[in-house]
Motif scaffolding. Structure first.
Motif, PDB file in Angstrom:
ATOM      1  N   THR A   1      -9.891   6.040 -11.045  1.00 41.41           N
ATOM      2  CA  THR A   1      -9.406   4.734 -10.621  1.00 41.41           C
ATOM      3  C   THR A   1      -8.884   3.966 -11.825  1.00 41.41           C
ATOM      4  OG1 THR A   1     -11.018   4.625  -8.831  1.00 41.41           O
ATOM      5  CG2 THR A   1     -10.028   2.562  -9.497  1.00 41.41           C
ATOM      6  N   TRP A   2      -7.705   3.377 -11.687  1.00 40.92           N
ATOM      7  CA  TRP A   2      -7.119   2.502 -12.697  1.00 40.92           C
ATOM      8  C   TRP A   2      -6.837   1.180 -12.005  1.00 40.92           C
ATOM      9  CZ3 TRP A   2      -6.132   2.493 -17.825  1.00 40.92           C
ATOM     10  CH2 TRP A   2      -5.276   1.504 -18.297  1.00 40.92           C
ATOM     11  N   SER A   3      -7.350   0.075 -12.568  1.00 41.25           N
ATOM     12  CA  SER A   3      -7.154  -1.243 -11.974  1.00 41.25           C
ATOM     13  C   SER A   3      -6.625  -2.222 -13.012  1.00 41.25           C
ATOM     14  CB  SER A   3      -8.468  -1.784 -11.409  1.00 41.25           C
ATOM     15  OG  SER A   3      -8.974  -0.924 -10.420  1.00 41.25           O
ATOM     16  N   GLU A   4      -5.789  -3.141 -12.548  1.00 38.13           N
ATOM     17  CA  GLU A   4      -5.250  -4.186 -13.405  1.00 38.13           C
ATOM     18  C   GLU A   4      -5.321  -5.519 -12.662  1.00 38.13           C
ATOM     19  OE1 GLU A   4      -1.228  -3.340 -14.591  1.00 38.13           O
ATOM     20  OE2 GLU A   4      -1.760  -1.389 -15.411  1.00 38.13           O
ATOM     21  N   PHE A   5      -5.664  -6.560 -13.398  1.00 40.63           N
ATOM     22  CA  PHE A   5      -5.593  -7.921 -12.884  1.00 40.63           C
ATOM     23  C   PHE A   5      -4.788  -8.707 -13.901  1.00 40.63           C
ATOM     24  CE2 PHE A   5      -7.267 -12.299 -12.642  1.00 40.63           C
ATOM     25  CZ  PHE A   5      -6.888 -12.573 -11.330  1.00 40.63           C
ATOM     26  N   ASP A   6      -3.622  -9.208 -13.474  1.00 36.34           N
ATOM     27  CA  ASP A   6      -2.773  -9.884 -14.456  1.00 36.34           C
ATOM     28  C   ASP A   6      -2.195 -11.184 -13.928  1.00 36.34           C
ATOM     29  OD1 ASP A   6       0.074  -9.431 -13.423  1.00 36.34           O
ATOM     30  OD2 ASP A   6      -0.637  -7.369 -13.539  1.00 36.34           O
TER      31      ASP A   6
ATOM     32  N   LEU B   1      -3.305  -8.158  -8.399  1.00 41.07           N
ATOM     33  CA  LEU B   1      -4.400  -7.207  -8.507  1.00 41.07           C
ATOM     34  C   LEU B   1      -3.846  -5.867  -8.071  1.00 41.07           C
ATOM     35  CD1 LEU B   1      -7.368  -6.515  -9.007  1.00 41.07           C
ATOM     36  CD2 LEU B   1      -7.814  -7.132  -6.618  1.00 41.07           C
ATOM     37  N   TYR B   2      -3.894  -4.888  -8.969  1.00 37.68           N
ATOM     38  CA  TYR B   2      -3.338  -3.557  -8.722  1.00 37.68           C
ATOM     39  C   TYR B   2      -4.454  -2.539  -8.866  1.00 37.68           C
ATOM     40  CZ  TYR B   2      -0.947   0.828  -9.745  1.00 37.68           C
ATOM     41  OH  TYR B   2      -0.531   2.133  -9.744  1.00 37.68           O
ATOM     42  N   CYS B   3      -4.519  -1.588  -7.960  1.00 40.80           N
ATOM     43  CA  CYS B   3      -5.522  -0.534  -8.033  1.00 40.80           C
ATOM     44  C   CYS B   3      -4.899   0.793  -7.614  1.00 40.80           C
ATOM     45  CB  CYS B   3      -6.714  -0.864  -7.144  1.00 40.80           C
ATOM     46  SG  CYS B   3      -8.039   0.343  -7.271  1.00 40.80           S
TER      47      CYS B   3
ATOM     48  N   ILE C   1      -2.559   0.217  -4.373  1.00 35.96           N
ATOM     49  CA  ILE C   1      -2.646  -1.035  -3.625  1.00 35.96           C
ATOM     50  C   ILE C   1      -2.351  -2.183  -4.578  1.00 35.96           C
ATOM     51  CG2 ILE C   1      -4.133  -2.575  -2.290  1.00 35.96           C
ATOM     52  CD1 ILE C   1      -5.755  -0.094  -1.489  1.00 35.96           C
ATOM     53  N   SER C   2      -1.439  -3.054  -4.181  1.00 36.22           N
ATOM     54  CA  SER C   2      -1.122  -4.256  -4.957  1.00 36.22           C
ATOM     55  C   SER C   2      -1.303  -5.475  -4.065  1.00 36.22           C
ATOM     56  CB  SER C   2       0.315  -4.223  -5.465  1.00 36.22           C
ATOM     57  OG  SER C   2       0.485  -3.201  -6.407  1.00 36.22           O
ATOM     58  N   LEU C   3      -2.024  -6.452  -4.581  1.00 36.96           N
ATOM     59  CA  LEU C   3      -2.197  -7.737  -3.901  1.00 36.96           C
ATOM     60  C   LEU C   3      -1.588  -8.818  -4.785  1.00 36.96           C
ATOM     61  CD1 LEU C   3      -5.962  -7.391  -2.949  1.00 36.96           C
ATOM     62  CD2 LEU C   3      -4.027  -7.161  -1.406  1.00 36.96           C
ATOM     63  N   TYR C   4      -0.751  -9.656  -4.196  1.00 29.76           N
ATOM     64  CA  TYR C   4      -0.076 -10.713  -4.942  1.00 29.76           C
ATOM     65  C   TYR C   4      -0.513 -12.074  -4.421  1.00 29.76           C
ATOM     66  CZ  TYR C   4       3.022  -6.803  -5.987  1.00 29.76           C
ATOM     67  OH  TYR C   4       3.530  -5.587  -6.366  1.00 29.76           O
ATOM     68  N   PHE C   5      -0.750 -13.003  -5.341  1.00 31.58           N
ATOM     69  CA  PHE C   5      -1.075 -14.381  -4.985  1.00 31.58           C
ATOM     70  C   PHE C   5      -0.494 -15.284  -6.061  1.00 31.58           C
ATOM     71  CE2 PHE C   5      -3.879 -18.118  -5.012  1.00 31.58           C
ATOM     72  CZ  PHE C   5      -3.700 -18.529  -3.705  1.00 31.58           C
ATOM     73  N   HIS C   6       0.569 -15.983  -5.714  1.00 29.04           N
ATOM     74  CA  HIS C   6       1.283 -16.844  -6.656  1.00 29.04           C
ATOM     75  C   HIS C   6       1.669 -16.030  -7.893  1.00 29.04           C
ATOM     76  CE1 HIS C   6       0.776 -20.408  -4.227  1.00 29.04           C
ATOM     77  NE2 HIS C   6      -0.485 -20.065  -4.056  1.00 29.04           N
ATOM     78  N   LYS C   7       1.145 -16.363  -9.070  1.00 24.64           N
ATOM     79  CA  LYS C   7       1.490 -15.653 -10.299  1.00 24.64           C
ATOM     80  C   LYS C   7       0.453 -14.596 -10.674  1.00 24.64           C
ATOM     81  CE  LYS C   7       4.347 -19.169 -12.377  1.00 24.64           C
ATOM     82  NZ  LYS C   7       4.809 -19.669 -13.672  1.00 24.64           N
TER      83      LYS C   7
ATOM     84  N   ILE D   1       0.862  -1.184   0.000  1.00 23.84           N
ATOM     85  CA  ILE D   1       0.000   0.000   0.000  1.00 23.84           C
ATOM     86  C   ILE D   1       0.896   1.230   0.000  1.00 23.84           C
ATOM     87  CG2 ILE D   1      -1.775   1.288   1.228  1.00 23.84           C
ATOM     88  CD1 ILE D   1      -2.672  -1.390   2.457  1.00 23.84           C
ATOM     89  N   THR D   2       0.661   2.132  -0.964  1.00 24.24           N
ATOM     90  CA  THR D   2       1.461   3.344  -1.079  1.00 24.24           C
ATOM     91  C   THR D   2       0.541   4.556  -1.133  1.00 24.24           C
ATOM     92  OG1 THR D   2       3.094   2.106  -2.370  1.00 24.24           O
ATOM     93  CG2 THR D   2       3.222   4.520  -2.448  1.00 24.24           C
TER      94      THR D   2
END
Length: 119
Positions: free
Chosen positions: A52-57, A32-34, A23-29, A3-4
């Motif tokens: 708001t800009w969100s990415e799920f990769d 989720l970034y927002c 906010i970035s959440l990491y789970f294995h590979k 969280i920044t």
């Protein structure tokens, strides 16, 4: 999880200050970034807006990521509040190059290229 908090000045068609968070959440590979910002338009509060800009990769390899992105803002020059699309990124050492295709099913498709370098 990372969280920044963010704080910055806005100069241009809108003049004011922006408060936000990444906010970035990491789970294995998966990641989720927002990034969310609220911009206070100091001369005229009717120009305040939320962005708001969100990415799920998914990191397919150490150097390749593929995913989805969503942008939400009323100030963007479209008839909708929500734009969505796809992303593909490559990385090498401390650099990452990511391409985005926003609203690929519309005549107003937008292409964005981002280059990030970490120091």
């Amino acid at each position: 999880i990372e969280i920044t908090p963010m704080f910055g000045g806005v100069i241009g068609n809108t003049n004011g200050i922006g408060l936000g968070t990444e906010i970035s959440l990491y789970f294995h590979k998966f990641e989720l970034y927002c990034e969310t910002e609220y911009v206070f338009n100091l001369p005229d509060p009717s120009g305040n807006f939320l962005y708001t800009w969100s990415e799920f990769d998914f990191s397919a390899t150490d150097w390749l990521r593929l995913g989805l992105c969503v942008q939400h803002t009323k100030e963007y020059n479209t008839n909708t509040d929500l734009q969505r699309g796809f992303l593909a990124g490559i990385s090498w050492k401390k650099a990452a190059l990511t391409g985005y295709v926003i609203d690929p099913d519309k005549s107003s498709t937008v292409f964005v290229v981002g280059l990030n370098v970490n120091f």
